[in-house]
Enzyme design. Sequence first.
Site, short mmCIF file in Angstrom:
data_model
loop_
_atom_site.label_atom_id
_atom_site.label_comp_id
_atom_site.label_asym_id
_atom_site.label_seq_id
_atom_site.Cartn_x
_atom_site.Cartn_y
_atom_site.Cartn_z
N THR A 1 0.90 -1.30 0.09
CA THR A 1 0.09 -0.04 -0.07
C THR A 1 0.92 1.34 0.11
O THR A 1 0.47 2.19 -0.64
CB THR A 1 -0.91 0.16 1.16
OG1 THR A 1 -1.96 -1.10 1.24
CG2 THR A 1 -1.74 1.23 1.21
N HIS B 1 -9.25 -5.37 2.80
CA HIS B 1 -7.73 -5.75 2.99
C HIS B 1 -7.72 -7.32 3.44
O HIS B 1 -8.67 -7.85 4.21
CB HIS B 1 -7.09 -5.21 4.31
CG HIS B 1 -5.59 -5.08 4.47
ND1 HIS B 1 -5.07 -6.41 5.01
CD2 HIS B 1 -4.62 -4.43 4.10
CE1 HIS B 1 -3.77 -6.06 4.75
NE2 HIS B 1 -3.68 -5.04 4.40
N HIS C 1 -3.09 -2.56 -5.30
CA HIS C 1 -2.27 -3.59 -5.59
C HIS C 1 -3.21 -4.81 -5.51
O HIS C 1 -4.18 -4.74 -5.40
CB HIS C 1 -0.97 -3.69 -4.47
CG HIS C 1 -1.76 -3.64 -3.12
ND1 HIS C 1 -2.43 -4.81 -2.74
CD2 HIS C 1 -1.36 -2.98 -2.08
CE1 HIS C 1 -2.48 -4.80 -1.36
NE2 HIS C 1 -1.96 -3.45 -1.01
C1 GP9 Z 1 -2.89 -0.36 6.80
C2 GP9 Z 1 -2.82 -0.85 5.24
C3 GP9 Z 1 -2.10 -2.07 5.22
O1 GP9 Z 1 -2.72 1.18 7.29
O2 GP9 Z 1 -2.47 0.31 4.50
O3 GP9 Z 1 -2.10 -2.31 3.75
P1 GP9 Z 1 -1.06 -3.42 3.09
O4 GP9 Z 1 0.06 -2.61 2.53
O5 GP9 Z 1 -0.66 -4.19 4.18
O6 GP9 Z 1 -1.74 -3.68 1.91
#
Ligand code: GP9
Length: 422
Positions: free
Chosen positions: A80, A193, A253
């Site tokens: 992210t 997520h 992503h």
């Molecule tokens: C939490 C989130 C995590 O703040 O941005 O994202 P990630 O990089 O694990 O997909």
Amino acid sequence: LTETELWMQDRGNARKALEQDPLFGAYKGSNVLMVQMESMQTFMLGKSIGGTEITPNLNKLMEESAYFANFYHQTSQGRTSDADFAVNCSLQPMKSGSVFIQYASHDFQCLPEKLKDNGYSASVFHPYQGGFWNRNVMYKNMEYDQFYSLKHYTMDEPLGWALGDKSFYRQSMDVVADLPQPFHAFMISLTSHHPYKLPKAEKKLNVEELDGTIMGDYLQAVHYADAALGELVERLKAEGLWEKTIFVLYGDHDNSIQDWDLYQRFMDNPSDPLEREQVIKSVPLLIHLPDGAHAGRYDAVGGQLDVSPTLLHLLGISAGEPYWLGQPLLTEQTGADRLVTQRNGSWTDGKHYYIPSADGLSANGKCYAVDTGELTDTAACLPLTESADTELMMSDRIVIGDLLGSFHNSEAVEVIGGQPSE
Ligand code: GP9
């Protein structure tokens, strides 16, 4: 001038040449609201499962916006945070680690800074601990006026990792509605997520035989995230902001699901290596303009590094200086040939797609013709493989060597092969 600065100047000159384009400055002074959607990929857009559209709001927005159908994320291990860096600072992420953590003190000239220089307020919103990915530090460096992290939100919709997207957008909009205009508001969603677990009451799709699988859970989370997005758009309209704002949405992503049997529901032939690569790397980019103009599907390739140059182009803010790698995507005048370079050295120009070999030797990589999916002569692809490698090297020199601030300083230190050298 150093070799790196000269190379970057060519990128800046290509953007400058497009300042004659009729779209340069066509939306001068508009607000900017940008949403980075967690794990939002392209493969399930426009599709239904169990008789229900998976992303009805995104599908509608795709028709009303400029929709970039061949848009790729350019993230690496920083996930992210890499998407955030690539989009806002238009430089490549690191091969390993995260720029947000390793180089947060270095000089970058990112979108919030450019917009603030032009009279904008700039705020970033994300309902998670502010220290995650070192955001507290990096966002100061990026010159946001304010970072609204978890501590600024009322936890009235606990969901997934923290606060549900619906409440996140609602509470964020309470702030945005009062921001000085023109504003730049950047919202980073979270509910979709990994591992995509939602309570039963929030699972609104009938995912049929995918029930109980991670893909079924992913689609449920995406469906929820899409509903939240629909509420955000309605709120922007209710606040009278929709017609004054460039609304940008992109996926950060892939979803980390690589069990290809689970994809069979959506794709005819998930065993094809090029198709697999494209599934993993393709994320949506939508740009809705204040007057709704220029809606439609755009097939030219683009990547996350191109988002900020596209925005400055529409706002009529020059990005001719050599601080970014990307090029504007939404233009009437044709720009330079596009090359989307991935951090692992793969690239596409829309006609070919190159995937490097595990040993990293260019001659051993595989080059595919995009229209047929057939392998082509790797040697014929070598010049663009070299261009992609050069882009990665130049970006690393800038990021690791902290070169941007010193570009106009004759004592600039260059980083060759990843190591600083005088
Ligand atoms: C939490 C989130 C995590 O703040 O941005 O994202 P990630 O990089 O694990 O997909």
